[in-house]
Design a protein around this motif. Sequence first.
Motif, PDB file in Angstrom:
ATOM      1  N   GLU A  88     -16.004  20.289   9.762  1.00  0.00           N
ATOM      2  CA  GLU A  88     -15.973  20.919   8.439  1.00  0.00           C
ATOM      3  C   GLU A  88     -16.257  19.890   7.351  1.00  0.00           C
ATOM      4  N   LEU A  89     -15.639  18.733   7.474  1.00  0.00           N
ATOM      5  CA  LEU A  89     -15.815  17.651   6.515  1.00  0.00           C
ATOM      6  C   LEU A  89     -17.264  17.179   6.486  1.00  0.00           C
ATOM      7  N   ALA A  90     -17.840  16.929   7.661  1.00  0.00           N
ATOM      8  CA  ALA A  90     -19.234  16.476   7.751  1.00  0.00           C
ATOM      9  C   ALA A  90     -20.178  17.526   7.174  1.00  0.00           C
ATOM     10  N   ALA A  91     -19.906  18.804   7.439  1.00  0.00           N
ATOM     11  CA  ALA A  91     -20.748  19.880   6.905  1.00  0.00           C
ATOM     12  C   ALA A  91     -20.654  19.949   5.384  1.00  0.00           C
ATOM     13  N   ALA A  92     -19.447  19.752   4.837  1.00  0.00           N
ATOM     14  CA  ALA A  92     -19.269  19.794   3.379  1.00  0.00           C
ATOM     15  C   ALA A  92     -20.013  18.641   2.709  1.00  0.00           C
ATOM     16  N   ILE A  93     -19.930  17.451   3.281  1.00  0.00           N
ATOM     17  CA  ILE A  93     -20.643  16.292   2.727  1.00  0.00           C
ATOM     18  C   ILE A  93     -22.149  16.520   2.797  1.00  0.00           C
ATOM     19  N   ALA A  94     -22.634  16.997   3.944  1.00  0.00           N
ATOM     20  CA  ALA A  94     -24.070  17.252   4.127  1.00  0.00           C
ATOM     21  C   ALA A  94     -24.563  18.347   3.183  1.00  0.00           C
ATOM     22  N   ALA A  95     -23.777  19.392   3.004  1.00  0.00           N
ATOM     23  CA  ALA A  95     -24.181  20.491   2.115  1.00  0.00           C
ATOM     24  C   ALA A  95     -24.308  20.013   0.678  1.00  0.00           C
ATOM     25  N   HIS A  96     -23.373  19.188   0.247  1.00  0.00           N
ATOM     26  CA  HIS A  96     -23.463  18.658  -1.119  1.00  0.00           C
ATOM     27  C   HIS A  96     -24.698  17.769  -1.279  1.00  0.00           C
ATOM     28  N   ARG A  97     -24.978  16.955  -0.269  1.00  0.00           N
ATOM     29  CA  ARG A  97     -26.169  16.092  -0.331  1.00  0.00           C
ATOM     30  C   ARG A  97     -27.437  16.927  -0.362  1.00  0.00           C
ATOM     31  N   ALA A  98     -27.509  17.970   0.459  1.00  0.00           N
ATOM     32  CA  ALA A  98     -28.702  18.821   0.535  1.00  0.00           C
ATOM     33  C   ALA A  98     -28.958  19.550  -0.786  1.00  0.00           C
ATOM     34  N   GLN A  99     -27.872  19.860  -1.487  1.00  0.00           N
ATOM     35  CA  GLN A  99     -28.011  20.563  -2.767  1.00  0.00           C
ATOM     36  C   GLN A  99     -28.136  19.596  -3.931  1.00  0.00           C
ATOM     37  N   GLY A 100     -28.139  18.303  -3.630  1.00  0.00           N
ATOM     38  CA  GLY A 100     -28.263  17.300  -4.678  1.00  0.00           C
ATOM     39  C   GLY A 100     -27.015  17.164  -5.523  1.00  0.00           C
ATOM     40  N   GLU A 101     -25.903  17.642  -5.002  1.00  0.00           N
ATOM     41  CA  GLU A 101     -24.633  17.551  -5.728  1.00  0.00           C
ATOM     42  C   GLU A 101     -23.795  16.426  -5.149  1.00  0.00           C
ATOM     43  N   ALA A 102     -22.926  15.898  -5.964  1.00  0.00           N
ATOM     44  CA  ALA A 102     -22.043  14.832  -5.504  1.00  0.00           C
ATOM     45  C   ALA A 102     -20.798  15.431  -4.859  1.00  0.00           C
ATOM     46  N   PHE A 103     -20.548  15.059  -3.620  1.00  0.00           N
ATOM     47  CA  PHE A 103     -19.280  15.381  -2.977  1.00  0.00           C
ATOM     48  C   PHE A 103     -18.256  14.480  -3.648  1.00  0.00           C
ATOM     49  N   ASP A 104     -17.064  14.979  -3.906  1.00  0.00           N
ATOM     50  CA  ASP A 104     -16.089  14.139  -4.598  1.00  0.00           C
ATOM     51  C   ASP A 104     -14.727  14.179  -3.917  1.00  0.00           C
ATOM     52  N   LEU A 105     -13.843  13.323  -4.402  1.00  0.00           N
ATOM     53  CA  LEU A 105     -12.526  13.230  -3.783  1.00  0.00           C
ATOM     54  C   LEU A 105     -11.716  14.501  -3.976  1.00  0.00           C
ATOM     55  N   ALA A 106     -11.978  15.255  -5.031  1.00  0.00           N
ATOM     56  CA  ALA A 106     -11.252  16.513  -5.226  1.00  0.00           C
ATOM     57  C   ALA A 106     -11.578  17.475  -4.089  1.00  0.00           C
ATOM     58  N   ARG A 107     -12.849  17.547  -3.703  1.00  0.00           N
ATOM     59  CA  ARG A 107     -13.244  18.414  -2.586  1.00  0.00           C
ATOM     60  C   ARG A 107     -12.658  17.880  -1.275  1.00  0.00           C
ATOM     61  N   ALA A 108     -12.674  16.574  -1.108  1.00  0.00           N
ATOM     62  CA  ALA A 108     -12.083  15.972   0.086  1.00  0.00           C
ATOM     63  C   ALA A 108     -10.592  16.284   0.153  1.00  0.00           C
ATOM     64  N   ALA A 109      -9.914  16.160  -0.972  1.00  0.00           N
ATOM     65  CA  ALA A 109      -8.475  16.441  -1.022  1.00  0.00           C
ATOM     66  C   ALA A 109      -8.189  17.903  -0.693  1.00  0.00           C
ATOM     67  N   ALA A 110      -9.055  18.798  -1.161  1.00  0.00           N
ATOM     68  CA  ALA A 110      -8.871  20.224  -0.864  1.00  0.00           C
ATOM     69  C   ALA A 110      -9.012  20.487   0.637  1.00  0.00           C
ATOM     70  N   LEU A 111      -9.976  19.834   1.281  1.00  0.00           N
ATOM     71  CA  LEU A 111     -10.143  19.985   2.729  1.00  0.00           C
ATOM     72  C   LEU A 111      -8.937  19.415   3.481  1.00  0.00           C
ATOM     73  N   LEU A 112      -8.440  18.267   3.035  1.00  0.00           N
ATOM     74  CA  LEU A 112      -7.265  17.668   3.658  1.00  0.00           C
ATOM     75  C   LEU A 112      -6.040  18.569   3.483  1.00  0.00           C
ATOM     76  N   ALA A 113      -5.860  19.110   2.289  1.00  0.00           N
ATOM     77  CA  ALA A 113      -4.718  19.991   2.027  1.00  0.00           C
ATOM     78  C   ALA A 113      -4.772  21.223   2.917  1.00  0.00           C
ATOM     79  N   ASP A 114      -5.966  21.781   3.071  1.00  0.00           N
ATOM     80  CA  ASP A 114      -6.125  22.952   3.929  1.00  0.00           C
ATOM     81  C   ASP A 114      -5.766  22.609   5.376  1.00  0.00           C
ATOM     82  N   PHE A 115      -6.240  21.479   5.844  1.00  0.00           N
ATOM     83  CA  PHE A 115      -5.979  21.044   7.217  1.00  0.00           C
ATOM     84  C   PHE A 115      -4.490  20.790   7.451  1.00  0.00           C
ATOM     85  N   TYR A 116      -3.877  20.018   6.559  1.00  0.00           N
ATOM     86  CA  TYR A 116      -2.477  19.648   6.755  1.00  0.00           C
ATOM     87  C   TYR A 116      -1.511  20.794   6.457  1.00  0.00           C
TER      88      TYR A 116
END
Length: 197
Positions: A66-94
Amino acid sequence: SAQACKLAFLLAAEARLIAQGPDAVRVQPIAHELGLTDAAVHYHFGSREKLLEALLRYSGRRFVDELAAAIAAHRAQGEAFDLARAAALLADFYDRKGAARLVMWLSFSGWRPEGAGMLAPLVDWLHEVRSIRALAQGAPAPPREASQYAIALLSAGAMSQALFGDALLRSVDLDPAKAPDFTAWLIGDLAEYGMAS
């Protein structure tokens, strides 16, 4: 097939973990729910503890994907993946997926993880972002360790929130209703020290 049986059991175990926590992940009720014998389950997992370890590995692999897909999707769309999105994925997981409670349960039962690097894709992403920014400013690339510590801290914050919720803030005399979001504050603090994007 044996693999399909094992996957069905892991999915059923995960549903129980999410709904009721690690104590609800029991071999007999899940086997009964799936129309399997206890022997079939023990053949695949060996014991309840091994089942819980397999469940954590299964959930961890899905999180990494899920994490790798989110990073790749942001790159493909030319958007910056950020720590807020990473934190949201971590919160969901934990929290929502119950991984924090499962890790604690396993730890208290004497389990010591053999694998390593589940958050390596996140460290790689952050280190790349920080290195590009430093080079653009004519500075040397920062040490990778700083990115590793930043992600470890973000992960610890997300896990603590999942385990303790408002009690974490109350323990330091903060009113959860009035205090800023803990994760947002942590990300801002990491950025202030140049450890975040």
